[in-house]
Design an enzyme around this catalytic site. Structure first.
Site, PDB file in Angstrom:
ATOM      1  N   CYS A 179       1.045  -1.180  -0.293  1.00  0.00           N
ATOM      2  CA  CYS A 179      -0.087  -0.062   0.115  1.00  0.00           C
ATOM      3  C   CYS A 179       0.995   1.108  -0.016  1.00  0.00           C
ATOM      4  CB  CYS A 179      -0.884   0.158   1.200  1.00  0.00           C
ATOM      5  SG  CYS A 179      -0.206   0.264   2.630  1.00  0.00           S
ATOM      6  N   ASP A 189       3.428   2.399   1.818  1.00  0.00           N
ATOM      7  CA  ASP A 189       4.241   2.848   3.016  1.00  0.00           C
ATOM      8  C   ASP A 189       4.658   1.847   4.069  1.00  0.00           C
ATOM      9  OD1 ASP A 189       3.916   5.707   2.513  1.00  0.00           O
ATOM     10  OD2 ASP A 189       1.858   5.637   3.031  1.00  0.00           O
ATOM     11  N   CYS A 221      -0.657   8.737   6.630  1.00  0.00           N
ATOM     12  CA  CYS A 221       0.925   8.858   6.928  1.00  0.00           C
ATOM     13  C   CYS A 221       1.346   8.685   8.101  1.00  0.00           C
ATOM     14  CB  CYS A 221       1.518   9.861   5.906  1.00  0.00           C
ATOM     15  SG  CYS A 221       0.876   9.564   4.378  1.00  0.00           S
TER      16      CYS A 221
END
Lengths: 401, 326
Positions: B54, B56, B131
């Site tokens: 995905c 990260d 994030c």
């Protein structure tokens, strides 16, 4: 130094194009449909622009090239009018396209799918190419349209349009190709390719934004997408944007003549190859998709351990504009379908960087870009968790799908 | 938001100076070796979290002092965008000097707030909030490894929106209390779904077990069931309410009256009746019935008995009821 390497997203307007357009804003501003001379004064330049457009794609004078706002409008027009003209009457209910089309096709097809239309999304092979046999196998009795792109925007891969055109002709299926990424980069000859329709957009070949076109072969029935006045022979209403038409015509002339295409293939291709070779000297980098049969300006490269958006950040800091296959910052956050189509390595989908050149790039710029790309890769790999030494006694939850 | 959304713009313009600084020059990137940890009288903990699939992933290195459980060394590595690098750097910094128990209380919200230039301006655009979530998850992972427990044990409630840290129970309560009907209303009331949008429906950044749209649908259905149950259990409707009943409720009301007053009377004579249909005609409620047993051949079926049934229904339910036999 500013180095623009994102020409598949959009291009700068050629100054010669801009010059041609300028008189049509404050001097020759008449409506071409008016009966007075202020309006009719625009006709010679419109006629000249159409000559360039017809010559540029080798259209027959009996064919139509309808001016649209962009290739997105042209693509939507094709798909939705096929639905109106050929599907709603119940005789046919099937459209074939590919998984890697521009959203202007896939989103329009997704929309029709919700209305009950059966859509086949063909996959590309491991070289990133849609095979003509796959199209032949997918065609059914009730297939109303085949729509596949001429060149892929991410990889530059050229699809076998001529072969697909022959198959569609033999089976009596309407064939449309989105040629947005092909014009000005490779020869686009609508008669040789056997297409019924193609879409294109001026800003991809150094023309202005906000104008594009749909080529429609003589005899192809297609309901107008915009009803209104009798402009464009009743096929697309709306007052003509003279400056844009003139600009697109000039841009087409500059982009498609033999000399221009030779320059694109030789000079731009040489710069692309130089850039690509230099990046491939960095360990653990690969070109995504096969390097044969692609547009001369494009390369899509995966740099192991370096996330695409982080790479873009570093490049942008150094004045280099590129693009990423990862859509981390977009609304849906999904990786680009083109990258996913290669499928086997999920990390690949987030490490892709696309460099797309134009005739305005110089060797000096490419040398500078190579230097800055190396620096960015070095920095980001020093931070990278997937490109680092791994101690023995640690716990990992990374999913290597 | 509409005008701003239409104009668009680079998400990079929405990053705080702190985020930009940490993206360009992360202060805590790198790793800690066994030897370095040993020199600090500390245990080395290395934890990974995220998924390259995905886009990260983060690796956290902790040197945890053996006697005090205090984090005396904290470094990170990251495969991710600039925001992931910046939030990992800040997260790593926030861990320093804390005990493991204190560190595990650091959330992604703390990380995001620590990256703000001013208290009221978000450090990153909404779609980049996810994030910072990973930074929180990797702390849990590291703490769980140190303590030898399951990382889930640090999470008491089921979080649906990780960006805004909103639990399932909170969402259900807010939907019920405020009678929320749309995802937009949920975002307005709770901020859940307002950031990376992954939790709204399938197809986002990461797959979830349950999405906001599921919770909204299930909760709305539960609310409707509760409403109907309450209505069913409410005291008998008076006559004035018969007209406002749904057709199902009218049928039940008529059945109830028939069961209580009419049927016993008919059964005594060896007969019975059944309700066939109800139609609203010119402001009247036409109740179609069919006689059964002895009633079907009774001579008063269309006069006296019919009058008795109609009168009973009128008296108990509504004056506009007319009974018609089939």
């Amino acid at each position: 130094m500013q180095v623009y390497l994102d020409n598949n997203a959009t291009t700068k307007v050629d100054e010669k194009v801009f010059e041609e357009m300028t008189p049509f804003f404050c001097e020759m501003y008449g409506n071409p449909n008016s009966l007075h001379s202020v309006g009719s004064a625009t006709h010679p330049k419109i006629a000249e622009a159409f000559d360039y457009l017809y010559e540029g794609i080798n259209a027959d004078d009996e064919d139509d090239i309808i001016i649209t706002a962009n290739a997105t409008e042209a693509n939507n027009w094709v798909v939705k009018s096929v639905w109106l003209d050929r599907i709603l009457d119940g005789e046919k209910n099937h459209i074939i396209t590919s998984e890697v089309e521009h959203p202007a096709i896939t989103a329009a097809c997704n929309y029709l799918e919700k209305k009950g239309v059966d859509i086949t999304y063909l996959t590309v092979n491991e070289e990133g190419v849609l095979e003509a046999d796959a199209v032949a196998d997918a065609i059914r009795e009730d297939t109303a349209l085949v729509s596949v792109m001429w060149a892929n925007n991410e990889t530059g891969k050229l699809f076998p349009i001529k072969e697909i055109g022959a198959i569609c002709k033999e089976k009596g299926v309407l064939f449309h190709s989105d040629a947005t990424q092909a014009i000005g980069k490779v020869k686009v000859d609508v008669q040789d390719a056997g297409v019924d329709m193609i879409s294109f957009s001026a800003h991809k070949f150094h023309g202005p934004k906000g104008v594009g076109g749909l080529y429609i072969k003589k005899g192809v029935q297609l309901s107008p997408y915009m009803h209104g006045g009798e402009q464009m022979d009743g096929r697309r209403a709306g007052t003509l944007d003279v400056a844009s038409i003139v600009g697109m015509g000039k841009a087409m002339q500059l982009a498609t003549n033999t000399m221009a295409l030779a320059y694109e293939i030789n000079h731009v291709g040489m710069l692309r190859d130089k850039l690509e070779k230099a990046i491939l000297k960095i360990p653990d980098t690969i070109v995504i998709g096969d390097t044969k049969n692609r547009t001369p300006n494009t390369t899509l490269i995966s740099i192991k351990g370096v996330e695409g958006e982080a790479m873009l950040w570093d490049l942008n800091k150094n004045g280099i504009s590129a693009s990423t296959g990862s859509a981390c910052a977009s609304e849906d956050l999904e990786a680009n379908p083109v990258m996913n189509a290669f499928g086997s390595d999920s990390e690949l989908a987030h490490t892709g960087i696309r460099f797309s050149l134009s005739r305005f790039n110089t060797e000096e710029q490419i040398d500078y870009a190579i230097e800055k790309i190396k620096e960015a890769v070095e920095r980001l790999r020093s931070i990278s968790s997937s490109y680092a030494y791994t101690p023995k006694n640690h716990v990992s939850e990374l999913e290597h799908n | 938001m509409a005008k701003a959304s239409l104009v668009g713009g680079s998400i990079w313009d929405e990053y705080s100076n702190i985020v930009v600084d940490r993206m360009n020059n992360p202060k805590h990137q790198g790793h800690i070796t066994e030897e370095e940890a040993e020199a600090m009288n500390a245990t080395l903990i290395v934890a990974d979290f995220g998924a390259e699939s995905c886009g990260d992933a983060v690796r956290l290195y902790w040197a945890v002092e053996k006697d005090t459980d205090k984090i005396v060394g904290s470094k990170f590595k990251s495969f991710g965008c600039g925001t992931a690098i910046a939030s990992s750097d800040i997260m790593t910094e926030l861990c320093m000097g804390k005990t493991v128990d204190e560190a595990v209380k650091i959330t992604n919200i703390d990380v995001e707030k620590a990256m703000r230039d001013t208290p009221d301006t978000p450090a990153v655009p909404p779609q980049k909030m996810h994030c910072s979530v990973m930074a929180y998850d990797v702390i849990k992972k590291a703490a769980a490894t140190y303590k030898g427990v399951d990382a889930e044990s640090f999470e008491e409630e089921f979080i649906i929106c990780e960006c805004a840290r909103v639990t399932q129970d909170t969402l259900i309560d807010v939907i019920k209390i405020n009678d929320l009907k749309t995802i937009e209303e949920i975002i307005d009331f709770t901020k859940a779904g307002g950031f990376c949008k992954s939790c709204i429906k399938p197809g986002g950044h990461e797959a979830k077990d349950i999405y906001l749209e599921d919770i909204l649908k299930d909760t709305r259905e539960e609310m409707e069931r509760e409403r109907l149950t309450a209505m069913a259990n409410a005291p008998k409707e008076d006559k004035a309410d018969f007209a406002s009943m749904s057709m199902v409720q009218k049928t039940r009301a008529i059945d109830a009256v028939v069961e209580e007053y009419v049927r016993p009377m008919l059964i005594m004579d060896g007969g019975d009746m059944e309700l066939v249909d109800i139609k609203e005609e010119n402001g009247n409620f036409d109740v179609y019935i069919k006689y059964l047993g002895a009633c079907s051949t009774c001579s008063t079926g269309s006069t006296g008995t019919l009058y008795a049934i109609e009168s009973t229904l009128k008296q108990n339910l509504d004056d506009r009821i007319r009974v018609i036999t089939l």
